[in-house]
Design a protein around this motif. Structure first.
Motif, PDB file in Angstrom:
ATOM      1  N   ASP A  29      -0.635   2.011  -3.055  1.00 21.72           N
ATOM      2  CA  ASP A  29       0.551   1.167  -2.927  1.00 21.72           C
ATOM      3  C   ASP A  29       0.901  -0.456  -3.969  1.00 21.72           C
ATOM      4  O   ASP A  29      -0.178  -1.010  -3.366  1.00 21.72           O
ATOM      5  N   ALA A  43       3.308   2.379   2.737  1.00 20.80           N
ATOM      6  CA  ALA A  43       3.579   1.645   4.058  1.00 20.80           C
ATOM      7  C   ALA A  43       2.823   0.774   4.042  1.00 20.80           C
ATOM      8  O   ALA A  43       2.589   0.190   3.804  1.00 20.80           O
ATOM      9  N   THR A  44       4.639  -0.284   4.382  1.00 23.10           N
ATOM     10  CA  THR A  44       4.457  -1.105   4.746  1.00 23.10           C
ATOM     11  C   THR A  44       5.628  -1.567   5.874  1.00 23.10           C
ATOM     12  O   THR A  44       5.706  -1.771   6.390  1.00 23.10           O
ATOM     13  N   PRO A  45       4.784  -1.635   6.875  1.00 23.10           N
ATOM     14  CA  PRO A  45       5.170  -1.913   8.230  1.00 23.10           C
ATOM     15  C   PRO A  45       6.450  -2.237   8.755  1.00 23.10           C
ATOM     16  O   PRO A  45       5.437  -3.684   8.051  1.00 23.10           O
ATOM     17  N   GLY A  46       6.908  -2.941   9.486  1.00 22.18           N
ATOM     18  CA  GLY A  46       7.831  -3.873  10.113  1.00 22.18           C
ATOM     19  C   GLY A  46       8.528  -4.679   8.443  1.00 22.18           C
ATOM     20  O   GLY A  46       8.906  -5.735   8.635  1.00 22.18           O
ATOM     21  N   ASP A  73      -1.817   5.860   0.483  1.00 20.09           N
ATOM     22  CA  ASP A  73      -0.497   5.171   1.698  1.00 20.09           C
ATOM     23  C   ASP A  73      -0.227   4.210   0.313  1.00 20.09           C
ATOM     24  O   ASP A  73       0.474   3.602   0.499  1.00 20.09           O
ATOM     25  N   ALA A 133       2.521  -2.710  -3.169  1.00 21.43           N
ATOM     26  CA  ALA A 133       2.541  -4.129  -2.040  1.00 21.43           C
ATOM     27  C   ALA A 133       1.010  -4.670  -2.015  1.00 21.43           C
ATOM     28  O   ALA A 133       0.825  -5.601  -2.186  1.00 21.43           O
ATOM     29  N   PHE A 134       0.456  -3.225  -1.768  1.00 17.55           N
ATOM     30  CA  PHE A 134      -1.339  -4.266  -1.755  1.00 17.55           C
ATOM     31  C   PHE A 134      -2.121  -4.497  -2.613  1.00 17.55           C
ATOM     32  O   PHE A 134      -2.228  -6.009  -2.751  1.00 17.55           O
TER      33      PHE A 134
END
Lengths: 206, 206, 206, 206
Positions: free
Chosen positions: A149, A203-206, A200, A151-152
């Motif tokens: 990911d 997967a970036t919730p909210g 993953d 974002a990670f």
DNA sequence: GTTTAACCGAGACGGTACGTCGTGTCTTTCG
DNA sequence: CGAAAGACACGACGTACCGTCTCGGTTAAAC
């Protein structure tokens, strides 16, 4: 917005003067010492011209510091570790200047958490595209089984640099970027526990 | 200071009331919306009682939020990765609450970078002792050839968590702590590029 | 208000400094050129100290110019005409200074008509008591059959002087006060039309 | 100015719309609440169209309220007192409307005393011609030995009415115009102290 | 029929005052 | 002397208004 709306159009030199004066005064006095009146005076304009563009001082600072920040294309160095090394240097160049901690902190404090998150996401997307490119290259190269990911990786790289420089105030020790790149690259290639973190990627919730 | 100094002693209930009111109002209005007068009113005391204890609003907030924070002893889980997993959860528990981003940001903006660094270092030292313990255990266990710099690990762990939660506002996705622990542990055990800093930019074949 | 209310009492020197600075700056720059910030600076105080006392700039000016104005006791000259001559000179002394037109005009414009009327009535009552004394003396002396309404005489005397000086800007021609006194005294003694204006002594509707 | 100057001629409907909107908004919000932008919006025109005609807000208000005011020809009632009674009613009709106090006050405050005097003199000349006519008739009729200064009578009549209505806010009590006319007429016919200005302060026996 | 110059609505511009609010200090009275 | 209350000096905030200027576009007289 509309190209032919009635009335006198905004003067683009005023836009530029506001942003430039904001940056100069941020460097001189810091975020807490910045006043809208001083920006107006430095830019040679009236306060109303500022408030016509930005509802609050925070919006102005955000525009002056974040907006339009360009993330350069990453050179293909041939290894994930070297790519991340370049990324660490690039991020340090963008947020490493003294005073940036205050600016970012002030934005964090003044905007509500949700507002700053919204504003940041747009900016973050640019950097993430760059990171995604680096990770995809490493995957194509065979260094990584699957692209992690972005974002990670973004949070780890940016967070570590920001914390070291601005939270702990420990300066840009020479080897820090090296260590960071080596550690993150190594960890992505050989995650401890051997769990294959499949899927993953987004997967970036909210 | 001196236990037997002349005059009426400070009322300890006032100390507690100040800190409690500060925390309540920080949660209600955030750092930017916090005023000293409001804290005094909420605590049922006068402003002077606050300024007799803290020279500035920042000191008060620092005392109310950072001071006395205890870092629990890390359980010896038997692996570096699991220890770091515990550390990630602990840090998340400490700085994960909404509003903490604003508080830390406000402190960053109002204090000079150097001042906040000084204040942070005392607090950071506690966490670093814990991290050092984790790293030493891993070294003794044979997972690591030599204990890395705890400050480095601290910056990576804390920075990544803070960035994700408060800068990008992406919430505490379940797997994040796992990924972070796996990646950092893996990276410490198998840093990319072999030994740290022995030439970078050269391709290391996957 | 209450002598022993809690907290630091208002500093009376601040009250005096505000009023004094207001008067000085009114004389220097006129009503339109008066700013609250300038008054504060001249008085060596902060703006908040002014707004703690007066809700608006207008209230401050009113207090500085009208409040506490003293109407001296009229000398008993022995004739209505000479008494009114003295009154004309006294009123001219009070409102004749250059700039008073602007001040009074500004108050008239800024306060609502009803507000200025309320504020003025308190001040007018003082002058009217003096006028009533003059008229009572003339009645006792036998010059007048019955004392006329002091409000009527007040409006005629004050209005004529204000109009000449500040509306028409015709300066204080020497004989004006004489003519005014002679005419009003003569008219009260010998009203044209011979109508015995009985019983308009106190009729001041709403 | 010149009837045949080049370019597009002024739109007379714009002139009328400005004056009308000014009057409407003066009645609605008073002088202090009047803004040029609001007048323009109400008139459905641009601000520039106003400033092309009037250099300042004050000029606009003056034009809208004072300019073109017509003083009707006085009916020859056969007595000075009745003529002045008519004059009092006429003046009351002109300046008696609520809000006029604010307008005149605002002009007084914003223009310098000398400027307003200059502007007023043009307007006053019209009324004074009317007053001169009344006084001349009375002289011809034998009521007065010589015509008094119309400016003096003007100041007394206008001033008294303005003070009563707008300074003291006492409304248009029914008998006020009667009393004013009787008193001024009586005083002009029988000035106290015999001939004007032949020594004052000496008692004149009742 | 062009040209031309001033008009028009709309609204941005520089400048400045307003009234509010927050900080950190000072001054009361009371315990 | 500590504490509650609140006044103090200072100065930034965001709003509003003034009088000017700049757009794109219209309108009549001058050529």
């Amino acid at each position: 917005m509309s190209p032919n709306r009635p009335g006198r159009p905004r003067d683009e030199r005023v836009d530029a003067a506001i942003l430039q004066a904001t940056r100069v005064l941020l460097a001189e006095a810091g975020y807490a010492g910045l006043t809208v009146a001083a920006v107006a005076a430095r830019a040679g304009i009236g306060k109303a011209a500022i408030y016509r563009r930005y509802a609050t001082k925070q919006e102005m600072v955000f525009a002056a510091t974040m907006h339009g920040a360009q993330v350069p294309q990453p050179p293909d160095t041939g290894s994930l570790r070297a790519d991340l090394r370049w990324l660490a240097a690039t991020i340090t160049g963008m947020i490493g200047a003294p005073g940036v901690g205050g600016v970012l902190g002030g934005l964090l404090a003044d905007m509500e958490d949700e507002a700053v998150a919204t504003a940041m996401r747009g900016f973050a997307a640019l950097e993430r595209a760059t990171i995604a490119l680096i990770l995809d290259r490493a995957t194509a190269r065979g260094e990584l089984p699957a692209a992690p990911d972005p974002a990670f990786v973004h949070a780890v790289m940016m967070g570590a640099i920001f914390a070291r420089l601005h939270v702990f105030g420990e300066g840009d020790r020479e080897g820090f970027a090296d260590d960071l790149a080596s550690t993150v690259a190594g960890g992505l290639i050989h995650p401890a526990g051997g769990l294959p973190r499949q899927g993953d990627g987004t997967a970036t919730p909210g």
